[in-house]
Scaffold this active site. Structure first.
Site, PDB file in Angstrom:
ATOM      1  N   ARG A  54     -14.539 -10.094  12.329  1.00 48.62           N
ATOM      2  CA  ARG A  54     -14.087 -10.170  10.970  1.00 48.62           C
ATOM      3  C   ARG A  54     -16.176  -9.790   9.954  1.00 48.62           C
ATOM      4  O   ARG A  54     -15.946  -9.588   8.458  1.00 48.62           O
ATOM      5  CB  ARG A  54     -14.355 -12.502  10.411  1.00 48.62           C
ATOM      6  CG  ARG A  54     -14.585 -12.654   9.262  1.00 48.62           C
ATOM      7  CD  ARG A  54     -13.470 -13.688   8.273  1.00 48.62           C
ATOM      8  NE  ARG A  54     -14.595 -14.898   9.449  1.00 48.62           N
ATOM      9  CZ  ARG A  54     -15.760 -15.350   9.183  1.00 48.62           C
ATOM     10  NH1 ARG A  54     -16.773 -14.708   7.866  1.00 48.62           N
ATOM     11  NH2 ARG A  54     -16.076 -16.767   9.905  1.00 48.62           N
ATOM     12  N   LYS A  63      -1.444   3.564  -0.192  1.00 50.31           N
ATOM     13  CA  LYS A  63      -0.816   4.239  -1.442  1.00 50.31           C
ATOM     14  C   LYS A  63      -0.784   5.554  -0.857  1.00 50.31           C
ATOM     15  O   LYS A  63      -1.257   6.167  -0.289  1.00 50.31           O
ATOM     16  CB  LYS A  63      -0.660   4.503  -2.439  1.00 50.31           C
ATOM     17  CG  LYS A  63      -0.979   2.424  -3.452  1.00 50.31           C
ATOM     18  CD  LYS A  63       0.295   2.301  -3.120  1.00 50.31           C
ATOM     19  CE  LYS A  63       0.883   0.802  -4.263  1.00 50.31           C
ATOM     20  NZ  LYS A  63       0.071   0.142  -3.574  1.00 50.31           N
ATOM     21  N   ASP A  98     -10.511   2.893 -10.392  1.00 52.92           N
ATOM     22  CA  ASP A  98      -9.265   3.113  -9.697  1.00 52.92           C
ATOM     23  C   ASP A  98      -9.355   4.517  -9.346  1.00 52.92           C
ATOM     24  O   ASP A  98      -8.610   4.460 -10.284  1.00 52.92           O
ATOM     25  CB  ASP A  98      -8.052   1.540  -9.968  1.00 52.92           C
ATOM     26  CG  ASP A  98      -7.175   1.110  -8.679  1.00 52.92           C
ATOM     27  OD1 ASP A  98      -6.950   2.676  -7.929  1.00 52.92           O
ATOM     28  OD2 ASP A  98      -6.477   0.678  -9.219  1.00 52.92           O
ATOM     29  N   TYR A 103      -2.583  -1.188 -13.678  1.00 50.59           N
ATOM     30  CA  TYR A 103      -1.975  -1.600 -12.731  1.00 50.59           C
ATOM     31  C   TYR A 103      -1.323  -3.025 -12.884  1.00 50.59           C
ATOM     32  O   TYR A 103      -2.349  -3.915 -13.622  1.00 50.59           O
ATOM     33  CB  TYR A 103      -1.737  -1.787 -11.147  1.00 50.59           C
ATOM     34  CG  TYR A 103      -1.156  -2.451 -10.508  1.00 50.59           C
ATOM     35  CD1 TYR A 103      -0.099  -2.778 -10.603  1.00 50.59           C
ATOM     36  CD2 TYR A 103      -1.733  -3.768  -9.757  1.00 50.59           C
ATOM     37  CE1 TYR A 103       0.711  -3.442  -8.637  1.00 50.59           C
ATOM     38  CE2 TYR A 103      -1.417  -4.474  -8.596  1.00 50.59           C
ATOM     39  CZ  TYR A 103      -0.247  -4.443  -8.943  1.00 50.59           C
ATOM     40  OH  TYR A 103       0.881  -4.868  -7.831  1.00 50.59           O
TER      41      TYR A 103
END
Length: 375
Positions: free
Chosen positions: A48, A200, A175, A101
């Site tokens: 982690r 993406k 972004d 988005y």
């Protein structure tokens, strides 16, 4: 410093030379790491916090975005939430560009309703107006360019210069999912934070769910790292390894996406039933409006090559209807004010032969009108 294409291909190589000389970086799946002794560590304690494979990916992500530090997380939304949950608290304020988005707006509404973190939207055009919207409590400016889905272009350098001249403490986040570092380098343009939905274009094959946050400032990176260790939305080793593999072809894929998208964007305005085409001039994303008397559902059902699916940036051509998918939670009046009508189609141009892509769009659009004529 080597050029980006070389960095993409070679940046993760030669990392196992001392042991095996493997050309491809090895995959480390272990979640636990043996300690040499009490109080000793190899640098890896628990997955982690960090793993060798994710470390390698993060070094590559930082390099291609011209940053110093990167964090690889479990999705694009995980990247967004990492930024906001780390930097903002109750009473703070941020500004975002108005065309984003839809999931980002959904999250922003949650921040405002549940945590009293206020935000205002900016039109993405008038930088002076953006500066005028800054409040004493403003901590962050969030940009997406080209915007999703109307392909609005924002001058990152102008925003960074004018905002930082007034308030150097305000962080600017971009972004960069649509253009990737192949076509846009926000940190070079003055941004403080770069975010990707790596699902993406960075992943590029519709088979990885991932996100990334890249910065230049060590203190900022440490804040993000501490928050990530606490909240745990890290990227798993195998997904990190797949993303390392995918990045090797990013420059080739983006060039091919762009070449085909330019051709599609030139042809679409000549197709009966297409009212308007929105394209940033680079990259693989196009939006277009079907005429009011064309049935969107029948257009989607008539597709034989493109897939009606809620993603983008992969080798396969994908088609989305933002009003009912990515932006369905946005109030109708807000959608319409941005031009997100029921007739708006978002097209992620894939790597199929461009003539086949165009032929499929032509016949599907024609089918949509034929249904209307029958009715």
């Amino acid at each position: 410093m080597v050029k980006t294409a070389t960095q993409l291909v070679q940046g993760t190589n030669r990392t196992d030379d001392e042991k095996t000389g493997a050309v491809v970086a090895p995959l480390h799946l272990s979640t636990a790491f043996r300690h040499p002794g009490l109080g000793d560590s190899t640098g890896y304690d628990y997955s982690r916090m960090t793993t060798p494979t994710r470390d390698l990916l993060e070094e590559q992500l930082a390099a291609i975005e011209f940053g110093q530090y990167a964090l690889a997380v479990s999705s694009g939304m995980a990247a967004i939430t990492l930024v906001f949950s780390t930097l903002l608290k109750t009473g703070d304020h941020f500004i975002c560009s108005d065309d984003l988005y839809g999931g980002s707006f959904r999250y922003f509404d949650t921040l405002q309703a549940n945590y009293q973190i206020a935000f205002d939207a900016w039109n993405g055009v008038d930088v002076a107006a953006l500066v005028a919207q800054i409040k004493p409590a403003t901590k962050l400016i969030w940009l997406e360019t080209p915007s999703n889905p109307t392909m609005k272009i924002i001058d990152i350098a102008a925003v960074a210069k004018q905002v930082h001249a007034v308030r150097p403490d305000i962080l600017i986040a971009v972004d960069n999912t649509f253009l990737t570092p192949i076509y846009q380098n926000p940190i070079v343009d003055g941004a403080d934070i770069v975010v990707h939905s790596a699902t993406k274009y960075l992943g590029g094959h519709n088979d990885i769910l991932a996100g990334a946050v890249i910065v230049n400032d060590l203190d900022l990176a440490d804040q993000f790292r501490e928050q990530l260790t606490t909240t745990g939305q890290v990227l798993a080793p195998f997904d990190a390894w797949l993303l390392i593999r995918s990045l090797k072809t990013l420059h080739i894929r983006m060039a091919a996406h762009t070449k085909s998208a330019k051709t599609v964007a030139e042809v679409l305005p000549t197709v009966p039933g297409v009212e308007k085409v929105l394209y940033a001039g680079v990259g693989g994303m196009i939006s277009f409006y079907l005429a009011a008397d064309y049935d969107v559902d029948h257009f989607l059902q008539a597709l034989t090559l493109g897939s009606f699916a809620e993603s983008l940036g992969g080798v396969e051509t994908l088609i989305t209807v933002p009003a009912v998918q990515t932006h369905h939670d946005m109030p109708e009046a807000q959608r319409l004010s941005l031009g997100i009508t029921d007739q708006l189609i978002r097209l992620s141009v894939g790597l199929e032969d461009v003539d086949d892509i165009i032929a499929d769009l032509r016949q599907a659009i024609a089918a949509a009108q034929a249904v209307q004529q029958e009715n």
